[in-house]
Structures are given as structure tokens and as C-alpha cells.
Design an enzyme around this catalytic site. Structure first.
Site, mmCIF file in Angstrom:
data_model
loop_
_atom_site.group_PDB
_atom_site.id
_atom_site.type_symbol
_atom_site.label_atom_id
_atom_site.label_comp_id
_atom_site.label_asym_id
_atom_site.label_seq_id
_atom_site.Cartn_x
_atom_site.Cartn_y
_atom_site.Cartn_z
ATOM 1 N N ARG A 10 1.043 -1.279 0.311
ATOM 2 C CA ARG A 10 -0.280 -0.151 0.307
ATOM 3 C C ARG A 10 0.609 1.412 0.278
ATOM 4 O O ARG A 10 0.523 1.758 -0.429
ATOM 5 C CB ARG A 10 -1.101 -0.361 0.812
ATOM 6 C CG ARG A 10 -1.633 1.024 1.414
ATOM 7 C CD ARG A 10 -3.065 0.787 2.233
ATOM 8 N NE ARG A 10 -3.082 0.265 3.065
ATOM 9 C CZ ARG A 10 -2.462 0.329 4.718
ATOM 10 N NH1 ARG A 10 -1.825 1.813 4.918
ATOM 11 N NH2 ARG A 10 -2.534 -0.508 5.175
ATOM 12 N N ASP A 49 -7.500 18.132 -15.053
ATOM 13 C CA ASP A 49 -7.616 16.404 -15.626
ATOM 14 C C ASP A 49 -7.195 16.609 -16.788
ATOM 15 O O ASP A 49 -7.879 17.239 -17.673
ATOM 16 C CB ASP A 49 -9.388 16.205 -15.340
ATOM 17 C CG ASP A 49 -10.106 14.750 -15.931
ATOM 18 O OD1 ASP A 49 -8.729 13.774 -16.399
ATOM 19 O OD2 ASP A 49 -10.068 14.470 -14.836
ATOM 20 N N TYR A 72 -16.914 15.429 -16.553
ATOM 21 C CA TYR A 72 -17.008 14.080 -16.495
ATOM 22 C C TYR A 72 -18.372 14.033 -15.314
ATOM 23 O O TYR A 72 -18.099 14.753 -14.292
ATOM 24 C CB TYR A 72 -15.658 13.432 -15.972
ATOM 25 C CG TYR A 72 -16.140 11.881 -16.170
ATOM 26 C CD1 TYR A 72 -15.947 11.145 -16.923
ATOM 27 C CD2 TYR A 72 -15.468 11.741 -15.057
ATOM 28 C CE1 TYR A 72 -16.489 9.989 -16.594
ATOM 29 C CE2 TYR A 72 -16.049 9.653 -14.388
ATOM 30 C CZ TYR A 72 -16.391 9.337 -15.402
ATOM 31 O OH TYR A 72 -16.335 7.884 -14.941
ATOM 32 N N LYS A 74 -8.216 5.168 -19.226
ATOM 33 C CA LYS A 74 -8.441 5.700 -20.720
ATOM 34 C C LYS A 74 -7.321 5.243 -21.731
ATOM 35 O O LYS A 74 -6.081 4.744 -21.979
ATOM 36 C CB LYS A 74 -8.859 7.144 -20.987
ATOM 37 C CG LYS A 74 -10.046 7.557 -19.696
ATOM 38 C CD LYS A 74 -11.029 6.364 -20.216
ATOM 39 C CE LYS A 74 -11.513 6.213 -19.113
ATOM 40 N NZ LYS A 74 -12.789 7.634 -18.478
HETATM 41 C C1 PLP Z 1 -13.255 8.031 -17.296
HETATM 42 C C2 PLP Z 1 -12.583 9.803 -16.542
HETATM 43 C C3 PLP Z 1 -12.882 9.472 -15.110
HETATM 44 C C4 PLP Z 1 -13.280 8.466 -14.192
HETATM 45 O O1 PLP Z 1 -11.675 7.957 -14.919
HETATM 46 P P1 PLP Z 1 -11.971 5.837 -13.996
HETATM 47 O O2 PLP Z 1 -11.196 5.185 -14.500
HETATM 48 O O3 PLP Z 1 -13.231 5.666 -14.707
HETATM 49 O O4 PLP Z 1 -12.934 6.129 -13.083
HETATM 50 C C5 PLP Z 1 -11.706 11.326 -14.983
HETATM 51 N N1 PLP Z 1 -11.829 11.978 -15.501
HETATM 52 C C6 PLP Z 1 -11.751 12.133 -16.761
HETATM 53 C C7 PLP Z 1 -11.635 13.387 -17.743
HETATM 54 C C8 PLP Z 1 -12.296 10.377 -16.936
HETATM 55 O O5 PLP Z 1 -12.379 10.514 -18.553
#
Ligand code: PLP
Length: 377
Positions: free
Chosen positions: A46, A170, A98, A195
Site C-alpha cells: 500500500r 484533468d 466528466y 483511458k
Molecule cells: C473516465 C474519466 C475519469 C474517471 O476515471 P475512472 O478510471 O473511470 O475512474 C475522470 N476524468 C475523466 C476526464 C474521465 O474520462
């Protein structure tokens, strides 16, 4: 080192002597101590694990951060980030965010006494107007999901001069291959590594990339305490995915440019949102702020009926949530990613039943166009 090279060679793990070219998977929860008061540098997974550490160093190098922390999902990363803030602190966030981030902010962070305000951050004057003495963080997604609005990061950073306010970006859509927000003044970068970074629609991951060591230390404490760390095998998959990040981003973007231009010519398509179209309002800003536009396209069609038919009729293009993988996916923001956003708020942003979102993958553009053309006919 150029980004293409950095994706492969930015981190060399010299701690093992086998010569393994791929960083090994250390599937161990705990690590033995050489003696009382001594540590190999690894105590318990962890806190740190060599496989995760390799991935973290790689992401930190690509983003130009002081450190990177890997989490079990993007939302786990953002939830940990929000632990920096307490009752009375204000967060100013992009309004077209998001859906999962909106749900976290409105249903969890608010309960913890954090005040969340939203503004169209693509308009710097709107950001200036919404800042208060209690704003401790500005949380930006750029380009936005799904309306593809772009925020001028340096413009927002200038507004924060002399304030005790973190600029949080982000960067899931562009990745460090196309944009490095820390260069533009971000204090921390956020990723859903699920992603483009992992890139194969096969694992969940998240990252926080602090720009400086002091913020890194605060986040490390929060991560080891709350515990949603990335597992060794999943870290391995992300590292492997990043090896081809440059190739995938280029191939997806090349397809996206062709498909966006094609969509525009279709009689049933009423609007195309893609920052790589030269008449997109943020085309020039995107070029100043990065080296590419990414491969996310949203488009509106004439009727809800047409939208439904496209979702049902595409065969190659899969109707699925998520984005950023090698396979092209189509989503319906109104009922999928943004289902938890109140209908009024959705409508105000243009997210209605005629809007579709494409995450363009690396198939042949001609096959993707044939599939869309058939579904739209
Ligand atoms: C998918 C996504 C998230 C969340 O991520 P997860 O891996 O699905 O928890 C946050 N911000 C953006 C822009 C995303 O496309």
C-alpha cells in the site's frame, strides 16, 4: 529525450540484475526487512511496490511532475485529491465536467463541507468572476467532456497569482503526449489512466501528478492512508500501454481528423465538436497549449431517432462507455456518462438526446466511416 522515446526509456529500473527489458511484476503484498530499523525501501505494497513505482516514475517523467501517484481508478485519484480540502474550502470547477467527477463533488465532497462552484472555465473572465477568498482549488478539464471546450491554462494561472489556490487539471483527454499542463502552471495533473495511458480498454487506473515535492508529500500521506492504490499487475499493464502511447495518439488523432471532416458533410449531422477543426473556437488555443487535439469527437444529429439508430446499427464501433482505447467506442452522454447530471444542467450545456460522442481508435478510418455511414443511412 523526445516524448516517443521517453514513453519507452524515461525510467530504467537498475535495481534488478537480470537484464529484464520489461519491468517485472512484483506480486508481493509485503517485503522482508534486512534487520531491525532497516528497509529495502519497500515495506508493504500500500505504501510502495516496485512495479507501481516504475509506472509512477514514468508518468511523472512524461508530465514533468515532481512525483506521480498511481490509484486503482481515476475516481480513486480524484477522491484522494479532494481529501486535501476541508469544511469551508471552495473548489471552482469546469461546468462541463466528466459526470463521475460531478457526482463525487456534489454528493460526497459537499457532504464533507467543501463548497463546489461551477463556471465555464473556457471563459477566463468567468473564472475571475467566480473566484473568492476561500477558493482553494480550480479544477479544470480541458477539452471538456463532451462539449470539447478548451480552457486557457496560462490565463487561469495568471488569475491565481498571489492566492492560496491550486490549479488542478484533468489531462485524461490529451495525455502528456499532446499537452503538459504543468508547463502551463498546473499544480497537479489528474488522469484516468484507464483511458489513453493504459489504452487497451482492459484495465482501470488513475494518477495524481503533483508539480512540486511539498504537494507530493501531502498526497503520499493521503494515498497511503486511504489506500486505493494500483495493483502490481494493473501497473504493469499501464506501463506496457504507455510504450505505444505516441503511436496510438498519432493514429487515433489522424483518424479523428478524417472522421470529423466526414461527419460535417453528412446531411443528418447538425453539428460537430472537435478541437482539430480549424474553425473550432479553441483551435488556435489548442495549438498554443499543446501539440495535438486528441481523438474525442462529439456530434449532434437531426433527431433523437437518428441518434438511437446510430447507436443500434454500428457494428464495428461498439456502443460502450469509456474512451481512449484502441477500439473506437460510441457513447450517449445523456444516459451514460452524464446520467447523474440533472436534466436541466445537461440541457444548459447542450447535452441532449441528439448528442453522440466518439472515442476514435486506431482502426482504418475507411472502415469506421463505412460503419457510421451505414448506421446513419
Ligand atoms: C473516465 C474519466 C475519469 C474517471 O476515471 P475512472 O478510471 O473511470 O475512474 C475522470 N476524468 C475523466 C476526464 C474521465 O474520462
Amino acid at each position: 529525450m523526445k516524448p516517443e522515446t521517453a514513453c519507452l526509456h524515461a525510467v530504467r529500473d537498475h535495481s534488478h540484475l537480470t537484464g529484464a527489458v520489461a519491468a517485472p511484476i512484483y506480486q508481493s503484498a509485503t517485503f522482508a526487512h534486512p534487520a531491525l530499523g532497516q528497509s529495502t525501501g519497500y515495506d508493504y505494497s500500500r505504501l510502495q511496490n516496485p512495479t507501481r513505482e516504475h509506472t509512477e516514475k514514468l508518468v511523472a517523467a512524461l508530465e514533468g511532475g515532481a512525483d506521480a501517484l498511481a490509484f486503482s481508478s481515476g475516481m480513486a485519484a480524484i477522491a484522494c485529491l479532494m481529501e486535501l480540502f476541508g469544511p469551508g474550502d471552495e473548489i471552482l470547477a469546469t461546468d462541463d465536467l466528466y459526470g463521475g467527477s460531478i457526482r463525487l463533488f456534489d454528493r460526497v465532497s459537499k457532504k464533507n463541507g467543501v463548497i463546489i462552484r461551477y463556471a465555464d472555465t473556457s471563459d477566463v473572465t468567468a473564472v475571475a468572476a467566480a473566484l473568492t477568498d476561500r477558493t482553494r482549488g480550480v479544477f479544470i478539464e480541458t477539452p471538456t467532456n463532451p462539449m470539447m471546450r478548451v480552457t486557457d491554462l496560462r490565463g487561469v494561472k495568471d488569475l491565481l497569482a498571489g492566492r492560496d489556490t491550486l490549479l488542478l487539471v484533468d489531462n485524461t483527454f490529451l495525455t502528456p503526449y499532446f499537452c503538459r499542463p504543468i508547463v502551463c502552471g498546473a499544480d497537479a495533473v489528474i488522469h484516468s489512466g484507464t483511458k489513453y495511458l493504459a489504452g487497451h480498454n482492459d484495465t482501470l487506473a488513475g494518477f495524481l501528478v503533483p508539480a512540486d515535492a511539498a504537494l507530493a508529500e501531502r498526497l503520499r500521506f493521503l494515498q497511503k492512508t486511504t489506500g486505493a492504490v494500483l495493483a502490481p499487475f494493473d501497473a504493469f499493464l499501464v506501463t506496457r500501454g504507455i510504450k505505444t502511447l505516441a503511436l496510438r495518439m498519432e493514429a487515433s488523432q489522424r483518424n479523428a481528423l478524417v472522421i470529423a471532416a466526414w461527419l460535417r458533410e453528412q446531411p443528418k449531422v447538425t453539428r460537430v465538436y472537435y478541437t482539430g477543426l480549424p474553425d473550432h473556437p479553441a483551435y488556435e488555443l489548442s495549438r498554443r497549449q499543446g501539440t495535438g487535439f486528441g481523438a474525442m469527437i462529439s456530434f449532434s444529429v437531426d433527431t433523437e431517432e437518428t441518434a438511437r439508430r446510430i447507436l443500434e446499427q454500428t457494428e464495428l464501433i461498439l456502443f460502450a462507455e469509456s474512451l481512449g482505447g484502441v477500439e473506437t467506442l460510441i457513447t450517449y452522454p445523456a444516459t451514460q456518462t452524464h446520467a447523474d447530471v440533472p436534466e436541466e444542467a445537461r440541457a444548459a450545456r447542450g447535452i441532449d438526446g441528439r448528442l453522440l460522442r466518439l472515442s476514435v481508435g486506431i482502426e482504418a478510418a475507411a472502415d469506421l466511416i463505412a460503419d457510421l455511414g451505414r448506421a446513419m443511412a
